[in-house]
Write a protein that holds these residues in place. Structure first.
Motif, PDB file in Angstrom:
ATOM      1  N   LEU A 176      32.831  19.681 -33.282  1.00  0.00           N
ATOM      2  CA  LEU A 176      33.978  20.184 -32.527  1.00  0.00           C
ATOM      3  C   LEU A 176      33.572  21.217 -31.479  1.00  0.00           C
ATOM      4  N   GLY A 177      32.285  21.508 -31.387  1.00  0.00           N
ATOM      5  CA  GLY A 177      31.790  22.449 -30.391  1.00  0.00           C
ATOM      6  C   GLY A 177      31.952  23.901 -30.768  1.00  0.00           C
ATOM      7  N   LYS A 178      32.131  24.181 -32.064  1.00  0.00           N
ATOM      8  CA  LYS A 178      32.349  25.549 -32.508  1.00  0.00           C
ATOM      9  C   LYS A 178      31.095  26.220 -33.052  1.00  0.00           C
ATOM     10  N   LEU A 179      30.161  25.446 -33.585  1.00  0.00           N
ATOM     11  CA  LEU A 179      29.010  26.016 -34.287  1.00  0.00           C
ATOM     12  C   LEU A 179      27.738  25.384 -33.751  1.00  0.00           C
ATOM     13  N   ASN A 180      26.729  26.226 -33.498  1.00  0.00           N
ATOM     14  CA  ASN A 180      25.493  25.666 -32.953  1.00  0.00           C
ATOM     15  C   ASN A 180      24.667  24.997 -34.044  1.00  0.00           C
ATOM     16  N   ARG A 181      23.728  24.155 -33.616  1.00  0.00           N
ATOM     17  CA  ARG A 181      22.928  23.369 -34.553  1.00  0.00           C
ATOM     18  C   ARG A 181      22.059  24.261 -35.429  1.00  0.00           C
ATOM     19  N   ASP A 182      21.594  25.389 -34.916  1.00  0.00           N
ATOM     20  CA  ASP A 182      20.768  26.291 -35.730  1.00  0.00           C
ATOM     21  C   ASP A 182      21.535  26.786 -36.951  1.00  0.00           C
ATOM     22  N   ASP A 183      22.827  27.087 -36.764  1.00  0.00           N
ATOM     23  CA  ASP A 183      23.624  27.572 -37.891  1.00  0.00           C
ATOM     24  C   ASP A 183      23.939  26.447 -38.886  1.00  0.00           C
ATOM     25  N   VAL A 184      24.018  25.215 -38.384  1.00  0.00           N
ATOM     26  CA  VAL A 184      24.172  24.075 -39.301  1.00  0.00           C
ATOM     27  C   VAL A 184      22.931  23.966 -40.181  1.00  0.00           C
ATOM     28  N   GLU A 185      21.775  24.086 -39.551  1.00  0.00           N
ATOM     29  CA  GLU A 185      20.525  23.994 -40.311  1.00  0.00           C
ATOM     30  C   GLU A 185      20.351  25.190 -41.245  1.00  0.00           C
ATOM     31  N   LEU A 186      20.916  26.349 -40.864  1.00  0.00           N
ATOM     32  CA  LEU A 186      20.895  27.502 -41.765  1.00  0.00           C
ATOM     33  C   LEU A 186      21.637  27.166 -43.057  1.00  0.00           C
ATOM     34  N   HIS A 187      22.732  26.450 -42.952  1.00  0.00           N
ATOM     35  CA  HIS A 187      23.447  26.008 -44.150  1.00  0.00           C
ATOM     36  C   HIS A 187      22.517  25.209 -45.067  1.00  0.00           C
ATOM     37  N   ARG A 188      21.840  24.246 -44.486  1.00  0.00           N
ATOM     38  CA  ARG A 188      20.956  23.398 -45.288  1.00  0.00           C
ATOM     39  C   ARG A 188      19.827  24.219 -45.916  1.00  0.00           C
ATOM     40  N   LEU A 226      36.587  26.294 -40.994  1.00  0.00           N
ATOM     41  CA  LEU A 226      35.336  26.070 -40.277  1.00  0.00           C
ATOM     42  C   LEU A 226      34.801  27.402 -39.760  1.00  0.00           C
ATOM     43  N   LEU A 227      33.593  27.383 -39.231  1.00  0.00           N
ATOM     44  CA  LEU A 227      32.994  28.594 -38.665  1.00  0.00           C
ATOM     45  C   LEU A 227      32.853  28.464 -37.163  1.00  0.00           C
ATOM     46  N   GLU A 228      33.170  29.548 -36.456  1.00  0.00           N
ATOM     47  CA  GLU A 228      32.847  29.637 -35.032  1.00  0.00           C
ATOM     48  C   GLU A 228      31.441  30.196 -34.866  1.00  0.00           C
ATOM     49  N   GLU A 229      31.055  31.005 -35.810  1.00  0.00           N
ATOM     50  CA  GLU A 229      29.680  31.456 -35.996  1.00  0.00           C
ATOM     51  C   GLU A 229      29.612  32.014 -37.411  1.00  0.00           C
ATOM     52  N   VAL A 230      28.423  32.284 -37.892  1.00  0.00           N
ATOM     53  CA  VAL A 230      28.301  32.803 -39.257  1.00  0.00           C
ATOM     54  C   VAL A 230      29.048  34.131 -39.355  1.00  0.00           C
ATOM     55  N   GLY A 231      29.955  34.217 -40.307  1.00  0.00           N
ATOM     56  CA  GLY A 231      30.764  35.417 -40.480  1.00  0.00           C
ATOM     57  C   GLY A 231      32.085  35.389 -39.743  1.00  0.00           C
ATOM     58  N   ARG A 232      32.380  34.276 -39.018  1.00  0.00           N
ATOM     59  CA  ARG A 232      33.643  34.176 -38.279  1.00  0.00           C
ATOM     60  C   ARG A 232      34.346  32.861 -38.627  1.00  0.00           C
ATOM     61  N   PRO A 233      35.057  32.837 -39.763  1.00  0.00           N
ATOM     62  CA  PRO A 233      35.770  31.623 -40.162  1.00  0.00           C
ATOM     63  C   PRO A 233      37.093  31.472 -39.430  1.00  0.00           C
ATOM     64  N   VAL A 234      37.501  30.237 -39.229  1.00  0.00           N
ATOM     65  CA  VAL A 234      38.808  29.928 -38.652  1.00  0.00           C
ATOM     66  C   VAL A 234      39.398  28.746 -39.413  1.00  0.00           C
ATOM     67  N   VAL A 235      40.724  28.680 -39.440  1.00  0.00           N
ATOM     68  CA  VAL A 235      41.408  27.533 -40.034  1.00  0.00           C
ATOM     69  C   VAL A 235      41.774  26.582 -38.901  1.00  0.00           C
ATOM     70  N   VAL A 236      41.305  25.339 -38.995  1.00  0.00           N
ATOM     71  CA  VAL A 236      41.517  24.346 -37.937  1.00  0.00           C
ATOM     72  C   VAL A 236      42.374  23.213 -38.491  1.00  0.00           C
ATOM     73  N   GLU A 237      43.464  22.919 -37.815  1.00  0.00           N
ATOM     74  CA  GLU A 237      44.349  21.832 -38.226  1.00  0.00           C
ATOM     75  C   GLU A 237      44.193  20.628 -37.306  1.00  0.00           C
ATOM     76  N   GLY A 238      44.423  19.461 -37.862  1.00  0.00           N
ATOM     77  CA  GLY A 238      44.426  18.248 -37.059  1.00  0.00           C
ATOM     78  C   GLY A 238      43.063  17.832 -36.543  1.00  0.00           C
ATOM     79  N   VAL A 239      42.026  17.977 -37.344  1.00  0.00           N
ATOM     80  CA  VAL A 239      40.697  17.508 -36.942  1.00  0.00           C
ATOM     81  C   VAL A 239      40.744  15.985 -36.858  1.00  0.00           C
ATOM     82  N   PRO A 240      40.333  15.384 -35.739  1.00  0.00           N
ATOM     83  CA  PRO A 240      40.375  13.924 -35.624  1.00  0.00           C
ATOM     84  C   PRO A 240      39.615  13.250 -36.769  1.00  0.00           C
ATOM     85  N   GLU A 241      40.175  12.156 -37.282  1.00  0.00           N
ATOM     86  CA  GLU A 241      39.553  11.502 -38.433  1.00  0.00           C
ATOM     87  C   GLU A 241      38.142  11.043 -38.123  1.00  0.00           C
ATOM     88  N   GLU A 242      37.889  10.645 -36.875  1.00  0.00           N
ATOM     89  CA  GLU A 242      36.532  10.195 -36.543  1.00  0.00           C
ATOM     90  C   GLU A 242      35.512  11.325 -36.677  1.00  0.00           C
TER      91      GLU A 242
END
Length: 254
Positions: A176-188, A226-242
């Motif tokens: 959705l363009g909110k979180l960079n790939r580095d932070d995704v990999e930080l999760h893993r 979801l996260l906009e960055e680590v430590g900044r959560p947001v509630v997102v409604e209506g995420v496209p099913e795809e």
């Protein structure tokens, strides 16, 4: 058992006093605090329940010395959640801590429990009945609860399901363009370092989507933390099913 005791206390004679005495890491850092007492149903996770505050929560970290490894990991997933939604220093600590796969001990354990419990209490004090802000505590839980349901609430533990759910949420935020790939990999990196899974179990994507529809946080459309960055959560409604499907597929076992 704390949820069951709390639910009984909330309903018996329209409410009797209850004191929570959590004996697992999951309960000490999360479920015993905040007054949410829910019971699983075959149709979905925690669908039967109430909000009922205990008179007190008494935590003895020494009880964790006898905790089975699987139960320790259940709680560790919630600790990681707090790192991502509120305090990135928790993540730094977990990445640096050599004893994670054996279990925390001593003052490190006490500080970590106190920090997570403090975050939970602070959030709940602003939104006791989950009208809005408290929803951030569900990071990773929408997918996690769906995983638990489709695997029969036994094959995959709560902590394992939430761990994968956080990976899915990170992928979703990235798509959705909110979180960079580095932070995704930080999760893993954090989740795998802790000994928790980073891949979906062998389940049908369609079954997960159906289970998510029954999630109590969905409302009139899907709703994800979801996260906009680590430590900044947001509630997102209506995420496209795809996007939801793409995020699930990115986390699927090959």
């Amino acid at each position: 058992m704390g949820d069951v005791a709390g639910f009984v206390a909330a309903t018996y004679q329209r409410g009797v006093p209850v004191i929570q005495f959590p004996t697992t890491l999951l309960a000490q850092v999360d479920s015993s605090i905040g007054g949410k007492v829910g019971i699983d149903h075959r149709e979905g996770k925690n669908l039967i329940g109430s909000f009922y505050q205990p008179r007190a929560v008494l935590i003895d970290p020494g009880l964790l010395d006898t905790l089975p490894r699987r139960e320790f990991l259940n709680g560790l997933a919630e600790v990681i959640k707090y790192g991502f939604i509120a305090d990135p220093e928790i993540l730094d600590f977990l990445l640096a801590e050599d004893g994670l796969k054996k279990g925390l001990s001593g003052q490190k354990r006490i500080r970590l429990i106190a920090r997570c419990a403090g975050i939970k209490a602070a959030v709940v004090s602003q939104d006791e009945r989950e009208a809005g802000y408290r929803m951030i505590l569900n990071y990773g839980h929408t997918t996690g609860h769906a995983i638990e349901k489709v695997t029969g609430y036994s094959a995959v533990s709560h902590g394992q399901a939430v761990a994968v759910g956080m990976i899915v949420a990170a992928e979703m935020a990235h798509h959705l363009g909110k979180l960079n790939r580095d932070d995704v990999e930080l999760h893993r990196r954090v989740i795998s370092r802790a000994g928790l899974p980073i891949k979906l179990p062998q389940v049908e994507i369609s079954a997960l989507l159906e289970a998510m529809l029954l999630d109590k946080k969905y409302g009139t459309s899907n709703r994800f933390v979801l996260l906009e960055e680590v430590g900044r959560p947001v509630v997102v409604e209506g995420v496209p099913e795809e996007i939801v499907v793409k995020s699930l597929l990115a986390t699927q076992e090959e």
